[in-house]
Scaffold this motif. Sequence first.
Motif, PDB file in Angstrom:
ATOM      1  N   MET A   1       0.823  -1.204   0.000  1.00 29.97           N
ATOM      2  CA  MET A   1       0.000   0.000   0.000  1.00 29.97           C
ATOM      3  C   MET A   1       0.863   1.262   0.000  1.00 29.97           C
ATOM      4  N   LYS A   2       1.883   1.245   0.824  1.00 35.72           N
ATOM      5  CA  LYS A   2       2.779   2.394   0.912  1.00 35.72           C
ATOM      6  C   LYS A   2       3.436   2.685  -0.431  1.00 35.72           C
ATOM      7  N   LYS A   3       3.887   1.635  -1.108  1.00 38.49           N
ATOM      8  CA  LYS A   3       4.530   1.830  -2.408  1.00 38.49           C
ATOM      9  C   LYS A   3       3.547   2.390  -3.426  1.00 38.49           C
ATOM     10  N   LEU A   4       2.307   1.935  -3.368  1.00 38.24           N
ATOM     11  CA  LEU A   4       1.299   2.429  -4.303  1.00 38.24           C
ATOM     12  C   LEU A   4       1.005   3.903  -4.072  1.00 38.24           C
ATOM     13  N   ILE A   5       0.947   4.296  -2.796  1.00 36.38           N
ATOM     14  CA  ILE A   5       0.700   5.704  -2.477  1.00 36.38           C
ATOM     15  C   ILE A   5       1.847   6.578  -2.979  1.00 36.38           C
ATOM     16  N   VAL A   6       3.086   6.158  -2.727  1.00 31.29           N
ATOM     17  CA  VAL A   6       4.246   6.921  -3.176  1.00 31.29           C
ATOM     18  C   VAL A   6       4.282   7.002  -4.702  1.00 31.29           C
ATOM     19  N   LEU A   7       3.985   5.890  -5.370  1.00 34.53           N
ATOM     20  CA  LEU A   7       3.979   5.871  -6.832  1.00 34.53           C
ATOM     21  C   LEU A   7       2.909   6.811  -7.380  1.00 34.53           C
ATOM     22  N   ALA A   8       1.725   6.773  -6.781  1.00 34.90           N
ATOM     23  CA  ALA A   8       0.645   7.640  -7.253  1.00 34.90           C
ATOM     24  C   ALA A   8       1.002   9.109  -7.078  1.00 34.90           C
ATOM     25  N   LEU A   9       1.609   9.444  -5.935  1.00 33.41           N
ATOM     26  CA  LEU A   9       1.983  10.832  -5.720  1.00 33.41           C
ATOM     27  C   LEU A   9       3.095  11.260  -6.674  1.00 33.41           C
ATOM     28  N   SER A  10       4.045  10.361  -6.948  1.00 35.03           N
ATOM     29  CA  SER A  10       5.122  10.671  -7.881  1.00 35.03           C
ATOM     30  C   SER A  10       4.575  10.961  -9.276  1.00 35.03           C
ATOM     31  N   LEU A  11       3.600  10.162  -9.697  1.00 29.69           N
ATOM     32  CA  LEU A  11       2.978  10.408 -10.999  1.00 29.69           C
ATOM     33  C   LEU A  11       2.233  11.735 -11.006  1.00 29.69           C
ATOM     34  N   THR A  12       1.586  12.059  -9.894  1.00 31.41           N
ATOM     35  CA  THR A  12       0.890  13.344  -9.795  1.00 31.41           C
ATOM     36  C   THR A  12       1.863  14.504  -9.930  1.00 31.41           C
ATOM     37  N   LEU A  13       3.012  14.395  -9.257  1.00 30.28           N
ATOM     38  CA  LEU A  13       4.026  15.444  -9.355  1.00 30.28           C
ATOM     39  C   LEU A  13       4.555  15.568 -10.776  1.00 30.28           C
ATOM     40  N   LEU A  14       4.746  14.448 -11.453  1.00 32.63           N
ATOM     41  CA  LEU A  14       5.250  14.476 -12.822  1.00 32.63           C
ATOM     42  C   LEU A  14       4.252  15.161 -13.753  1.00 32.63           C
ATOM     43  N   ILE A  15       2.980  14.778 -13.626  1.00 28.85           N
ATOM     44  CA  ILE A  15       1.946  15.395 -14.457  1.00 28.85           C
ATOM     45  C   ILE A  15       1.844  16.888 -14.175  1.00 28.85           C
ATOM     46  N   ALA A  16       1.899  17.247 -12.893  1.00 27.51           N
ATOM     47  CA  ALA A  16       1.810  18.655 -12.524  1.00 27.51           C
ATOM     48  C   ALA A  16       2.982  19.449 -13.084  1.00 27.51           C
ATOM     49  N   SER A  17       4.168  18.876 -13.024  1.00 27.04           N
ATOM     50  CA  SER A  17       5.346  19.562 -13.542  1.00 27.04           C
ATOM     51  C   SER A  17       5.225  19.808 -15.037  1.00 27.04           C
ATOM     52  N   GLN A  18       4.739  18.815 -15.780  1.00 25.63           N
ATOM     53  CA  GLN A  18       4.584  18.977 -17.214  1.00 25.63           C
ATOM     54  C   GLN A  18       3.512  20.018 -17.546  1.00 25.63           C
ATOM     55  N   ALA A  19       2.442  20.045 -16.744  1.00 24.32           N
ATOM     56  CA  ALA A  19       1.375  21.012 -16.992  1.00 24.32           C
ATOM     57  C   ALA A  19       1.843  22.438 -16.745  1.00 24.32           C
ATOM     58  N   MET A  20       2.836  22.616 -15.884  1.00 24.28           N
ATOM     59  CA  MET A  20       3.317  23.933 -15.507  1.00 24.28           C
ATOM     60  C   MET A  20       4.626  24.266 -16.212  1.00 24.28           C
ATOM     61  N   ALA A  21       5.042  23.463 -17.184  1.00 15.01           N
ATOM     62  CA  ALA A  21       6.355  23.615 -17.817  1.00 15.01           C
ATOM     63  C   ALA A  21       6.363  24.808 -18.764  1.00 15.01           C
ATOM     64  N   ARG A  22       6.496  26.009 -18.206  1.00 13.61           N
ATOM     65  CA  ARG A  22       6.610  27.228 -18.993  1.00 13.61           C
ATOM     66  C   ARG A  22       7.412  28.244 -18.189  1.00 13.61           C
ATOM     67  N   ASP A  23       8.127  29.112 -18.884  1.00 11.51           N
ATOM     68  CA  ASP A  23       8.961  30.102 -18.214  1.00 11.51           C
ATOM     69  C   ASP A  23       8.137  31.275 -17.707  1.00 11.51           C
ATOM     70  N   LEU A  24       8.587  31.841 -16.600  1.00 13.60           N
ATOM     71  CA  LEU A  24       8.054  33.110 -16.119  1.00 13.60           C
ATOM     72  C   LEU A  24       8.901  34.205 -16.773  1.00 13.60           C
ATOM     73  N   ARG A  25       8.435  34.680 -17.918  1.00 16.75           N
ATOM     74  CA  ARG A  25       9.172  35.676 -18.707  1.00 16.75           C
ATOM     75  C   ARG A  25       8.165  36.639 -19.316  1.00 16.75           C
ATOM     76  N   PHE A  26       8.319  37.913 -19.041  1.00 17.54           N
ATOM     77  CA  PHE A  26       7.310  38.912 -19.372  1.00 17.54           C
ATOM     78  C   PHE A  26       7.345  39.292 -20.846  1.00 17.54           C
ATOM     79  N   SER A  27       6.154  39.261 -21.471  1.00 20.89           N
ATOM     80  CA  SER A  27       6.036  39.588 -22.896  1.00 20.89           C
ATOM     81  C   SER A  27       5.906  41.080 -23.134  1.00 20.89           C
TER      82      SER A  27
END
Length: 244
Positions: free
Chosen positions: A1-27
């Motif tokens: 169970m512990k491994k499944l929870i850690v794996l699920a959270l790791s996947l969540t972090l990966l998805i979140a990182s990809q969704a936010m993958a953009r620079d903070l740079r003013f146009s």
Amino acid sequence: MKKLIVLALSLTLLIASQAMARDLRFSSGLAQSEFRDLSKQAGAAISYKNTAPAEPLGILGFDAGVELEAMDINSGSSYWNKAFGNDAPSFLLLPKLRVRKGLPFSIDVGAMYSYVPDSNIKLWGVEVSKAILDGTMATPAWGIRATYSQLAGVNDLSLKTAGIDTSISKGILFLTPYVGAGAVWIQSKAEGHLQQLSNLSNETIYQPRFFAGLKISPLPLFAITAEAEYQVRPIYSLKAALNF
């Protein structure tokens, strides 16, 4: 169970990182009022979150884990669109590494680091907390905390925060709810391309914060903490950590 929870959270972090993958740079440049509003929300986002009950870890205590913060920003505003090159997300998503260590006299110290992959967004911070009441089986714990955080990697914006807060918590079996309130001071300075475009004055901002959370310890040495905070905008955090 512990491994499944850690794996699920790791996947969540990966998805979140990809969704936010953009620079903070003013146009384009900002008006001073836009810069102040941006500084309020960006300062709230990078400020050091609590995600822990008030009870101290103890002299041998240690807590280390990963955390995901999601802040609901005013993405339709002109300043966030300009900050993200006219492609502002609805949420700022920040994956973090967190560590806390217990010291004598009911004092805990901690550190945080965040990096959004494939972007220039990084931040780090430190905290120190002191339990005024350690808490017992019958009484709650009460503590105070001081924090510091700083944005890094963004050439157009210098952003720093300092905070102080207090919280109270009470363990019930494997659940520990807590509530708290405090204040954050933000120092914001336009630099680089943004300052060339706008010639902005520095901003120093004070704003209150209110938060509540729940620590769940379903397994020995492992806990999940969920927290909601309001500081200008709603902010949500989820942390999974090994602790003892």
